[in-house]
Design an enzyme around this catalytic site. Structure first.
Site, PDB file in Angstrom:
ATOM      1  N   ASP A 152      37.449  47.596  36.109  1.00 33.42           N
ATOM      2  CA  ASP A 152      36.487  46.742  35.394  1.00 33.42           C
ATOM      3  C   ASP A 152      35.077  46.851  35.959  1.00 33.42           C
ATOM      4  OD1 ASP A 152      37.152  45.483  37.782  1.00 33.42           O
ATOM      5  OD2 ASP A 152      38.283  43.888  36.826  1.00 33.42           O
ATOM      6  N   ASP A 173      43.790  32.393  38.931  1.00 34.03           N
ATOM      7  CA  ASP A 173      44.322  31.931  37.641  1.00 34.03           C
ATOM      8  C   ASP A 173      45.352  32.902  37.058  1.00 34.03           C
ATOM      9  OD1 ASP A 173      42.734  34.071  36.943  1.00 34.03           O
ATOM     10  OD2 ASP A 173      41.404  32.947  35.597  1.00 34.03           O
ATOM     11  N   HIS A 213      44.897  36.195  36.636  1.00 36.43           N
ATOM     12  CA  HIS A 213      44.367  37.363  35.908  1.00 36.43           C
ATOM     13  C   HIS A 213      44.630  38.671  36.662  1.00 36.43           C
ATOM     14  CE1 HIS A 213      40.141  36.756  37.901  1.00 36.43           C
ATOM     15  NE2 HIS A 213      40.740  37.749  38.509  1.00 36.43           N
ATOM     16  N   GLU A 219      41.719  37.476  31.601  1.00 36.81           N
ATOM     17  CA  GLU A 219      41.863  36.050  31.903  1.00 36.81           C
ATOM     18  C   GLU A 219      43.036  35.465  31.106  1.00 36.81           C
ATOM     19  OE1 GLU A 219      40.311  35.102  34.373  1.00 36.81           O
ATOM     20  OE2 GLU A 219      38.128  35.037  34.189  1.00 36.81           O
TER      21      GLU A 219
HETATM   22  P1  PGA Z   1      39.703  39.042  45.137  1.00 41.03           P
HETATM   23  O1  PGA Z   1      39.800  39.103  43.558  1.00 41.03           O
HETATM   24  O2  PGA Z   1      40.367  40.258  45.649  1.00 41.03           O
HETATM   25  O3  PGA Z   1      38.234  39.031  45.451  1.00 41.03           O
HETATM   26  O4  PGA Z   1      40.403  37.791  45.558  1.00 41.03           O
HETATM   27  C1  PGA Z   1      41.015  39.485  42.976  1.00 41.03           C
HETATM   28  C2  PGA Z   1      40.917  39.356  41.463  1.00 41.03           C
HETATM   29  O5  PGA Z   1      40.173  38.506  40.971  1.00 41.03           O
HETATM   30  O6  PGA Z   1      41.596  40.127  40.771  1.00 41.03           O
END
Ligand code: PGA
Length: 260
Positions: free
Chosen positions: A67, A136, A138, A143
């Site tokens: 992404d 959450d 995702h 999301e």
């Molecule tokens: P993070 O993010 O590794 O910074 O915790 C993970 C994600 O949002 O997929």
């Protein structure tokens, strides 16, 4: 799903790196799906170490990132292109023409997303996809409520994700609202998935993804439908799992040929 619980985050990251390195040694022209955020930093550190000290060769590897933020050029300090350059690409021998990251400045976003999908297919698909997980649930930037069959497209971030990611920006208002992300269906097409989750902040999402029902409300839960997923956790991220003793027992009692 194969659930592996390590005592700390460093060990979990090293294990993920070892899986990726093994693939690259077996298949020098492997196609890697890569992720950004805090979670994969230890993985990239270990891959860089293996490149320097053990001659792990990335010269024929192709990479596709999950992404990117819409509206950020690769030069922006919080762009995922910049993150990947700093934390991995500038420190290994991957060929720049083999690196693909969604273009946050694309003028025709739907057209760009179709091309990204076509490009993954033209390279024979992703061999291993590295994933983090959002608080959450995702994966990528898919999301809750994302279609479980979705492909690469534009998404709107939830307020919670914008807040979670504000630490990478000068101020919270600067976090873009939109992103381009591989879809859940794109991720499911990878031949192998490695989901890494570290820290207590991920414990609930991990429990829901691993032991809860498959639901678009927790996009990571769809990985239960994938034939080859390894979920690598530190003990904090595993702390809400009901069956953690069972997962530990299974891992400890694996036949040697299944170990990694
Ligand atoms: P993070 O993010 O590794 O910074 O915790 C993970 C994600 O949002 O997929």
């Amino acid at each position: 799903m194969e659930i592996v619980i390590e005592s700390n985050s460093e060990r979990a990251g090293v294990l993920a790196a070892r899986l990726i390195a093994r693939l690259v040694r077996e298949k020098p022209d492997a196609v890697l799906g890569l992720a950004t955020g805090s979670t994969p930093l230890g993985v990239y550190r270990e891959l860089v170490r293996m490149h320097r000290e053990e001659h792990l060769d990335f010269s024929r590897v192709t990479t596709f990132n999950l992404d990117e933020y819409v509206g950020l050029s690769g030069a922006h300090p919080a762009s995922y292109r910049r993150f990947m350059e700093e934390n991995l690409f500038s420190q290994i021998n991957v060929a720049p023409q083999n690196v693909f990251i969604p273009d946050g400045m694309a003028s025709d976003v739907p057209g760009f997303c179709r091309e990204y999908e076509d490009r993954i297919r033209a390279h024979g698909g992703i061999d291993v996809q590295l994933l983090g997980i959002g608080g959450d649930g995702h994966i990528g930037f898919n999301e809750p409520s994302s279609s479980l069959a979705s492909r690469t497209r534009i998404k709107t971030l939830t307020p919670k994700t914008r807040q979670d990611n504000a630490r990478f920006f000068a101020s919270p208002e600067e976090v873009p609202h939109h992103v381009i992300t591989m879809g859940v269906g794109t991720i499911l097409d990878a031949r192998q998935v490695v989901l890494l989750a570290l820290g207590a902040g991920k414990a609930r999402a991990v429990r829901e993804a691993v032991e809860g029902p498959v639901t678009a409300m927790v996009p990571a839960s769809v990985l239960q439908m994938h034939p080859s997923v390894k979920v690598l956790l530190d003990s904090q991220a595993a702390s809400e799992l009901e069956r953690s003793d069972y997962y530990r027992w299974v891992y400890e009692n694996k036949p040697d040929w299944q170990r990694f």
